[in-house]
Write a protein that holds these residues in place. Structure first.
Motif, PDB file in Angstrom:
ATOM      1  N   ALA A 133     -22.563  34.132 -26.587  1.00 22.03           N
ATOM      2  CA  ALA A 133     -21.438  33.672 -25.357  1.00 22.03           C
ATOM      3  C   ALA A 133     -19.912  33.995 -25.910  1.00 22.03           C
ATOM      4  O   ALA A 133     -19.764  33.737 -27.230  1.00 22.03           O
ATOM      5  N   LEU A 135     -15.779  32.263 -24.998  1.00 23.55           N
ATOM      6  CA  LEU A 135     -15.089  31.403 -24.131  1.00 23.55           C
ATOM      7  C   LEU A 135     -13.876  32.240 -23.619  1.00 23.55           C
ATOM      8  O   LEU A 135     -12.924  32.654 -24.772  1.00 23.55           O
ATOM      9  N   ALA A 137     -10.493  32.342 -21.509  1.00 18.39           N
ATOM     10  CA  ALA A 137      -9.558  31.308 -20.608  1.00 18.39           C
ATOM     11  C   ALA A 137      -8.120  31.800 -20.638  1.00 18.39           C
ATOM     12  O   ALA A 137      -7.937  32.769 -21.581  1.00 18.39           O
ATOM     13  N   TRP A 141      -4.582  27.198 -20.407  1.00 18.09           N
ATOM     14  CA  TRP A 141      -5.841  26.197 -20.452  1.00 18.09           C
ATOM     15  C   TRP A 141      -6.077  26.132 -21.851  1.00 18.09           C
ATOM     16  O   TRP A 141      -6.449  24.800 -22.088  1.00 18.09           O
ATOM     17  N   ALA A 142      -6.033  26.844 -22.655  1.00 19.33           N
ATOM     18  CA  ALA A 142      -6.627  26.603 -24.072  1.00 19.33           C
ATOM     19  C   ALA A 142      -5.746  25.672 -24.860  1.00 19.33           C
ATOM     20  O   ALA A 142      -6.061  24.864 -25.691  1.00 19.33           O
ATOM     21  N   LYS A 145      -6.146  22.211 -23.859  1.00 24.15           N
ATOM     22  CA  LYS A 145      -7.302  21.677 -24.357  1.00 24.15           C
ATOM     23  C   LYS A 145      -7.296  21.650 -25.765  1.00 24.15           C
ATOM     24  O   LYS A 145      -8.239  21.191 -26.317  1.00 24.15           O
ATOM     25  N   LEU A 147      -7.311  23.954 -27.909  1.00 23.41           N
ATOM     26  CA  LEU A 147      -8.269  24.967 -28.773  1.00 23.41           C
ATOM     27  C   LEU A 147      -7.624  26.093 -29.192  1.00 23.41           C
ATOM     28  O   LEU A 147      -6.560  26.565 -28.909  1.00 23.41           O
TER      29      LEU A 147
END
Length: 290
Positions: A133, A135, A137, A141-142, A145, A147
């Motif tokens: 997987a 992620l 984005a 948005w990252a 968050k 991230l």
């Protein structure tokens, strides 16, 4: 049987079952066969290897590099935060840390068992179980968050080839990369790393040779000059599919994750990702460090 299920009489329900023969109970072995040609991927790639005059020795050398790089990457801890342990397995178990060019050379051809065959179990990717997987984005948005951003996906391209009439089944990445480079205004040599899916050693080598062929680039890619060679020291530096395996639908995410971490660790740079798929398709992308 539907015929038995829809029958209105006892005899009508029994009659379809009387047509069963022993051959109907013969198990069917799994295989990766292209329905339009009736050939497996390996058989199609064997034909490509002959077309591009790719030697068995060259294929085995690429396979050895794949296993050597993957083993070294695991020992160095590169995969520690990329691979999630599952059911007791903590590492990809196909990697042959002790393989040598001599061991690979002793394996027999699989898809063409004549003296002309070159594809073996050692220079063909194994079909393995696995999942992956990524992620994906937006930057906003990252950051909202909190991230970390490993890499930016800046370009991507999908191509398909007419493998029945003209092109090899797994040669679409040669086209997709060419088109993507035109869009991005880049040369094939403008990359710090290359993650090219090793469906077969012969497929990877054929793609590299196609980019260096003046005739292929002119007649197939519409270029006046060949794309040229790449620095093989930058190719699949943490191992490729020949060593790690090829779980269908997970390989693309794996190579993207590899590339993102390579760029994040470097702190700068640009990487090219290339994956061939069944059905004569190719998916490519460019990743850049933040």
């Amino acid at each position: 049987m539907l015929e038995s299920f829809h029958a209105r009489s006892l005899l009508g329900r029994i009659r379809p079952w009387l047509r069963l023969r022993p051959r109907h109970f013969k198990p069917q072995l799994p295989g990766v066969v292209e329905p339009r040609t009736g050939l497996s991927m390996g058989q199609s790639t064997e034909a490509t290897a002959k077309e591009f005059e790719i030697s068995r020795e060259y294929q085995d050398q690429l396979a050895l590099a794949s296993h050597t790089n993957a083993a070294a990457a695991y020992e160095a801890g590169f995969y520690d935060d990329l691979v999630v342990p599952f059911a007791g397995a903590e590492r990809d178990n196909n990697i042959r840390r002790d393989t040598t060019i001599e061991k690979l050379g002793k394996l027999k051809p699989v898809f063409d068992r004549s003296a002309a065959g070159t594809l073996t179990a050692g220079n063909s990717t194994p079909l393995t179980d696995g999942a992956a997987a990524v992620l994906l984005a937006s930057e906003d948005w990252a950051r909202a968050k909190n991230l970390p951003i490993s890499a930016y996906l800046s370009y991507c391209k999908v191509s398909a080839v007419d493998f029945i009439e003209r092109d090899g089944l797994l040669m679409a990445p040669a086209y997709a990369v060419s088109d993507m480079l035109k869009t991005a205004g880049l040369r094939l040599q403008d990359f710090d790393y290359y993650e090219i899916h090793e469906a077969f050693a012969a497929q990877t080598i054929a793609t590299l040779k196609a980019w260096q062929s003046e005739q292929f680039c002119r007649e197939r890619l519409g270029r006046q000059q060949p794309l040229g060679p790449i620095d093989l020291a930058r190719l699949n530096v943490k191992g490729g599919s020949l060593a790690i395996g090829h779980p269908f639908a997970a390989t693309g995410a794996r190579v993207v994750a590899n590339m993102a971490k390579l760029l994040a660790d470097k702190g700068s740079g640009r990487g090219l990702v290339s994956v061939c798929t069944a059905g004569g398709m190719g998916v490519t992308a460019i990743l850049e460090a933040p």
